[in-house]
Scaffold this active site. Sequence first.
Site: not given
Length: 887
Positions: A180, A255, A390
């Site tokens: 996906k 990840e 982040e």
Amino acid sequence: MDSYKLFINGEFVDARSGDTFESVDPGSGAVIAQVAKAGTADAEDAIGAARRAFDQGEWSGLAPDVRARRCYEFADQVAAQTLRLALMESMDSGQVIGLSKFWGMLASGTLRNLGYHAATKFPWEEEIPFSGNFLAPGREYIRREPIGVCVGIIPWNFPIAMASWKIAHAIVMGNTIVLKPASLTSITALIMAEAAQAAGIPPGVINVIPGSGAELGETLCTHPDVDKIAFTGSTVVGSDIMRMASGTVKKVTLELGGKSANIILDDADMELAVEGAIFGTFFHQGQVCESGTRVLVSGTIYDEFVERMHKRADQLQVGYQLLPTTHQGPLVSAGQLATVEGYVQVGIDEGAELVTGGRRVRPEGFEEGYYYAPTIFANVRNDMRIAQEEIFGPVVCLERFDTDEEAVAIANDSMYGLAGGVFSNNNARAERIARQVRTGTMWINNFHIFGDFAPFGGYKQSGVGREFGGSGLEEYTQVKRIHLSGAASLKANFQMVNIFSDDPRMDALQYKAPTNVIAGHGTLAGLPQAVVGLGCHRAMIMTDAGVTQAGLVTLVQNALCDFYVGVFDDIPSDSDLATVDAATAKARALGADCIVSVGGGSVIDTAKAVCVTLKNGGEVNDYMAYMRLTEPQTPHIAIPTTAGTGSEVTNVAVIHNTRLDRKVYIVDPNIIPNVAILDPRMTMGLPARLTAATGMDAITHAVEALTSTLAETVCDGQALHALRLMKEFLPRAVANGEDEQARIKVSVAACMAGWAFSTSQVGLAHSMAHTIGTLHHAHHGTVCGIVLPKVMRFNADHAADKLAMVAQALGVDITGLSDHDAALAAADAVEALMREIKHPMTLREIGVPEDALEADALHALADTATLFNARPVSDPADVLGLLREAF
Ligand SMILES: NC(=O)c1ccc[n+]([C@@H]2O[C@H](COP(=O)([O-])OP(=O)(O)OC[C@H]3O[C@@H](n4cnc5c(N)ncnc54)[C@H](O)[C@@H]3O)[C@@H](O)[C@H]2O)c1
């Protein structure tokens, strides 16, 4: 306008709902394509196709090299699409053309390299090397098998890279995949699907379903037909995926995000370090998980570094991604632009110093694009939000440090641990730091470097598992252990028989006796031939003081001629671990290539252990283990000088661990001595008391081998004949040590008893002797003798037939006796023999304290020899009762 469809079961199809979405060029705001939008039903179709394809085995059943060749064909088809992939990647995601032009080649290379690794280097099948398992002999090996249906969920920052990584890992390992892509950037994954179709990858092996993660995530992560999920994206979503996958216990690799530290040391090459920090952060607009967004700079160069980085950042051209002069393209979307703007405001509010950037850019002609200037914050504290969270945009935080330790501490002060960098002209210093930073990748004097054979992934909340290399491919397999039993028979199955049967006796034959035994008058003269026969020429003698005093070492030294290099004669009775290490050190210093042990069990066992440490290095305590060795050890010639241990032919070394006050063992066929020389001259001086005691050790070996649950025919034969010989010759050897015929027969009998118990194992009498020998410094053979008749009576009903044979071998006429009575008569016969050879009859006589018996009983129960006793022993009261009788 181009339109793209879902790729399911080898075909391009519309979504079942007919829904589509528009893909937008973030550099211009223009719609570039119409893409079918998958819904739940399409996800189920794709999973179904992947499941069928996997289960049918058309792909999963191929040999890895055949599969690799099919992947090379796929790789070629991907490479053929390089130009189209580059243009669409840039227009769909905003990536600069200078980068996107590489992806066709890189994606095709990844398919080829991982396919090659899977076909030629990956350990699909591995034998488990060890000496064997004496309880459950057989072959042990592992197979790595494909895991099944994999789901790949990938982000929008590197669409081709992410698609090719997920597809390549899954398919080279024989899995099928439902991929996906991010709905913002799904076009190039569909172009890869075209390449797969052109290459003839079987239907269902690769499926690509663009759509919203929020809508499809649940189906993909909870469907029972999915075996594994590989996700790249944010930590928040990764943690959701893990939670969803837990319901059906799927294997998950993640990840996730990062806030990597790029550490600039005071001795770094300034030009390289500045460029490393710029590249580390502003590469692909900073929308990179492993970006070095915290640049930690040594205080001594900080001001200069900030100034130079500022200058370099201001030189970067921000503009449309397809223009060759552009360094930095647009952010992927208006939403991402808003996120970056929000974080810059947070940084200003937190008091960080905005050095440059901090604003949108509107290149002429592309005013609708989502451009943002390279932005530098200086004087950032690591606890600020902009240093902890982040941002995923072109924003870098500069932080100052004074010492290397401080740099490491700041780098590690993060919930993330994905990557990082160190810039320094001192490799050793940089490596020291790299080893201390808790991240999955550290680059030294570089950044953003990937390799198909080098694992990538995160520590802490940056992820689970790795991609690339053997570690990455392993994530796409299951490990299956196969135990192939050495005998398909209940009576050869120690565990089943021992635990579930009332008659825990084995009936199997497994016999190994590799020692070359040379016995007879004058055989000591054959020693040099034995040494050269083993390919050796530097023999160290191992012995103890008693043997040396008896003059036996000189005999052996003379027999060895030039092969003698030295002697280690400091072995105590019931030798310990420290003695083994000291002897090993001496053997090393002498450059010995073989060991000649001259003595009783204490000496021979010490020598066996020395042969292991001499071969493998380290300390002997590292090797106190069962059946671990996989090859021959240092050659060993044993010359027994007592009448009984049989250690010269056995697979066990018994060593005293003085710290634990316990006898510990190496049990392994690889420690059996290569040669045993039984020359009666070596035992003729053995005092009567020791002859009797060591003879009783051999008798105990024979009786316990016969009655052991592992007893088998060859060993029975050896044990019975050993008993006959002992009955006849031990009294003679005790009465007259110079009786050469008696000496040789006793030595051979001890050797046969050793062979017997080496395979059959011993029992409770040995457990007691090991314990009392260690705790009360009593001679092993003496204790064996004292407790043996008691243990025989205890075992009478469990090994009556075998004990009846013992009675016969000891000369008892059992005619008319029941097996039970014959067994009891055997115990009486042992006691009669003991009296004949003037052997001690009680533990009291040899100084064992009565108040210690309770502790001795518990200790003995824990000795492994009890495992094989004819009658199951698990009650300490039983053992205590026997010890009291023996007292
Ligand atoms: N590995 C095996 O298969 C195995 C089997 C049985 C016993 N063991 C172990 O062996 C040890 C006992 O061995 P052991 O009974 O041979 O005793 P030992 O090696 O301890 O020797 C006993 C004493 O006899 C002296 N001696 C030996 N030979 C002599 C000779 N010819 N003349 C004069 N004195 C001599 C020694 O100097 C020593 O003082 C125990 O630690 C026991 O656990 C090992």
